[in-house]
Structure formats: C-alpha cells, structure tokens
Design an enzyme around this catalytic site. Sequence first.
Site, short mmCIF file in Angstrom:
data_model
loop_
_atom_site.label_atom_id
_atom_site.label_comp_id
_atom_site.label_asym_id
_atom_site.label_seq_id
_atom_site.Cartn_x
_atom_site.Cartn_y
_atom_site.Cartn_z
N ARG A 42 0.83 -1.20 0.00
CA ARG A 42 0.00 0.00 0.00
C ARG A 42 0.87 1.25 0.00
O ARG A 42 0.95 1.97 -0.97
CB ARG A 42 -0.95 -0.01 1.22
CG ARG A 42 -2.08 1.02 1.13
CD ARG A 42 -1.68 2.42 1.57
NE ARG A 42 -1.18 2.48 2.94
CZ ARG A 42 -0.71 3.59 3.49
NH1 ARG A 42 -0.66 4.72 2.78
NH2 ARG A 42 -0.23 3.57 4.74
N ASP A 43 1.56 1.51 1.11
CA ASP A 43 2.31 2.75 1.25
C ASP A 43 3.46 2.83 0.26
O ASP A 43 3.80 3.92 -0.22
CB ASP A 43 2.83 2.87 2.69
CG ASP A 43 3.21 4.29 3.06
OD1 ASP A 43 3.05 5.18 2.22
OD2 ASP A 43 3.67 4.51 4.19
N HIS A 69 4.12 3.93 13.11
CA HIS A 69 4.41 3.95 11.68
C HIS A 69 5.50 5.01 11.50
O HIS A 69 5.23 6.21 11.56
CB HIS A 69 3.15 4.31 10.88
CG HIS A 69 3.37 4.38 9.41
ND1 HIS A 69 3.01 3.36 8.55
CD2 HIS A 69 3.91 5.35 8.63
CE1 HIS A 69 3.32 3.70 7.31
NE2 HIS A 69 3.86 4.91 7.33
N HIS A 121 9.03 6.66 9.57
CA HIS A 121 9.75 6.81 8.30
C HIS A 121 11.23 7.06 8.58
O HIS A 121 11.60 7.51 9.67
CB HIS A 121 9.16 7.98 7.50
CG HIS A 121 7.86 7.65 6.85
ND1 HIS A 121 7.34 8.35 5.79
CD2 HIS A 121 6.94 6.68 7.12
CE1 HIS A 121 6.17 7.84 5.42
NE2 HIS A 121 5.92 6.82 6.22
N CYS A 146 4.84 9.57 1.74
CA CYS A 146 3.53 10.21 1.61
C CYS A 146 3.56 11.15 0.41
O CYS A 146 4.28 12.15 0.41
CB CYS A 146 3.15 10.99 2.86
SG CYS A 146 1.58 11.86 2.70
N ASN A 190 9.85 4.64 3.90
CA ASN A 190 9.45 3.93 5.12
C ASN A 190 10.65 3.18 5.69
O ASN A 190 11.66 2.98 5.03
CB ASN A 190 8.36 2.91 4.79
CG ASN A 190 7.02 3.56 4.52
OD1 ASN A 190 6.35 4.03 5.42
ND2 ASN A 190 6.62 3.58 3.26
#
Length: 306
Positions: free
Chosen positions: A12-13, A205, A207, A238, A247
């Site tokens: 996803r990310d 979460h 980064h 993002c 990430n």
Amino acid sequence: MTAIHVSEVGPRDGLQSIERVMPLEAKKRWIAAEAAAGVSEIEVGSFVPPTLLPQMADTADLVAFAKTLDGLRVVALVPNAKGAQRAADAGVHAFSLPFSMSETHSKKNLRKDHAQMLEEIAACAEIARNHGIHFEVGLATAFGCTIEGAVPEDQVVRLAEAAIGAGAMEVGLSDTTGYADPAQVRRLVRRVKAAVGDDKLDTLHLHNTRGLGLANVVAGLEEGIITFDASLGGLGGCPFAPGASGNIVTEDLVLMLNSMGHDTGIDLEKLLEVRGILEEALPGEPLYGFTPDAGPMLDYNERTAA
C-alpha cells in the site's frame, strides 16, 4: 523473548508512492512470499478511487487472495466511510484511517478538516462494528508536518482522545514526514498512552527520511510499543507531504529486532529473497536497506537463539 509484530505496508504505502502500477500477479507473489517468510500482517492496499491512485485499483482482488493465506491478517487503508464500506465488503480483517494531526495536511490529503474527519471516524467505526472488523486510526503527521512545521503535542493528545471517543478501537502514531526523534517518540507515546490507555496505542508507523527510523523504533520498544510498520526495500512515503519518502526497511527492521532477541516470527533469509520479486516486477525502481547488501552478522543465528 518479547513478541514484536512487524506489519508490512509496502503493497500500500510503498506502491502508492511510485508512478508505475505493479502487476496484480506480482503483488500476489510478493504477499504470498512474505507470508511464507513469517510476516503475519500485511496492508495489501487502500480503498481509494482508482482515478486518484490507479496503483490501488486491484485492492479488492488482493484482499480476496491474501485471505487464502493461512495465518495472515489482511489489512487495508481507507480514506473515509465509503472506502470503509468497500473494505468491509471485500472482507478485510482490519482497516485503518489516516487522521492528520496537522489540519493543513488533512485538508490537502483527504480534503477534510478535523471536525469533518471525526465525523468520518464515527461512520467508519459503525461500519467496523457491524462487520466485526478491527478499526485503527493512524495519527498522521503526529511528530511534525512539512507544511505547518511543528505540531503541538497537546493537539495530538486531544485529537487522539477525540478519535477514541468517536469509536476508533485504537490509535497509532505516524511519523508521516520523517520528523520524529527518539526523545520525541518516548514523550509522545507516554502522553498518548496516558490519555487513551495503554491498550489503545501499540503501533508506530515510522519513516526513515532523515535516517532516524530504527533509532525511533528502539525508543518505541522502550515505551512498550509492540507493532511497527515497515516496507520491503524501503518503498514509500507520503505523496502529499513534500520531501517525505522512505518507510523503514522491513529487512533492516527484522534483522535488528531478531538480533536484539525479540520474537518477530520472521525468517530473515526467506524475507531477503522476497526482494527479488520487486526487482523483477519494478526494474530500476530504487530499493533501500543495508541488510540486503551486507547480509546478517556471522553470529546472527547465535544472537537470535539467545
């Protein structure tokens, strides 16, 4: 050994942040290979309009496939109640909604202010209850915003309480822009836990935008965090936060946690092999991480057996 959960968010990310669309069959191979390596939770995609993110157009198909893999918790991201209903219809085990602590970022990312987002959280919570789905709200830009700058900690605590009050089962802290440092992680985790309860915050979460990702993981561990998001090869970031990319690398995170004596349940050697699927499906796409190049330490097996 302490059981620590690594949640893979690359499908996803990671994939939403690159222009190319990874073929569905390659995504399935990726997810299946990570599950076989012992990864027990994967965020397989997001239920956003395909016109906005064509990379995520096949998320329902991926949910259906991932649910056939024994022991895998299938998670998706949703931007609003409409997306939550699509996720519920697809049969996810859990979904999360990003709630930006920076109101400017919230308006840019999801086109809603804080009051409107709390209404969406309440609507998503109802859908989750009706379908027996776990619902988490990710407190995005909790450590700072590339648009507004510093985000007041009092505001993060207040909005975390409001999200729980609106029906979220738990909240997670997200370093969307890579602004966090270990002292800030410790401080904010403590404050949010004190406000919403220890059992309603166990996920970070983080980064690695400025190279502090793993240091921030250690700070989270020291404060009792047991779930960490990561992306294979460090894919992602993002797209609505200028300058934010990268990430935490799943391979590096697993090496560190296993070497520290934590129980991730993940076989590092098998995990490293998964990287080849990305290299084949996305030739030329930058992949990050030190462990894939250097390999584990000579005494890695002794460390993990301790």
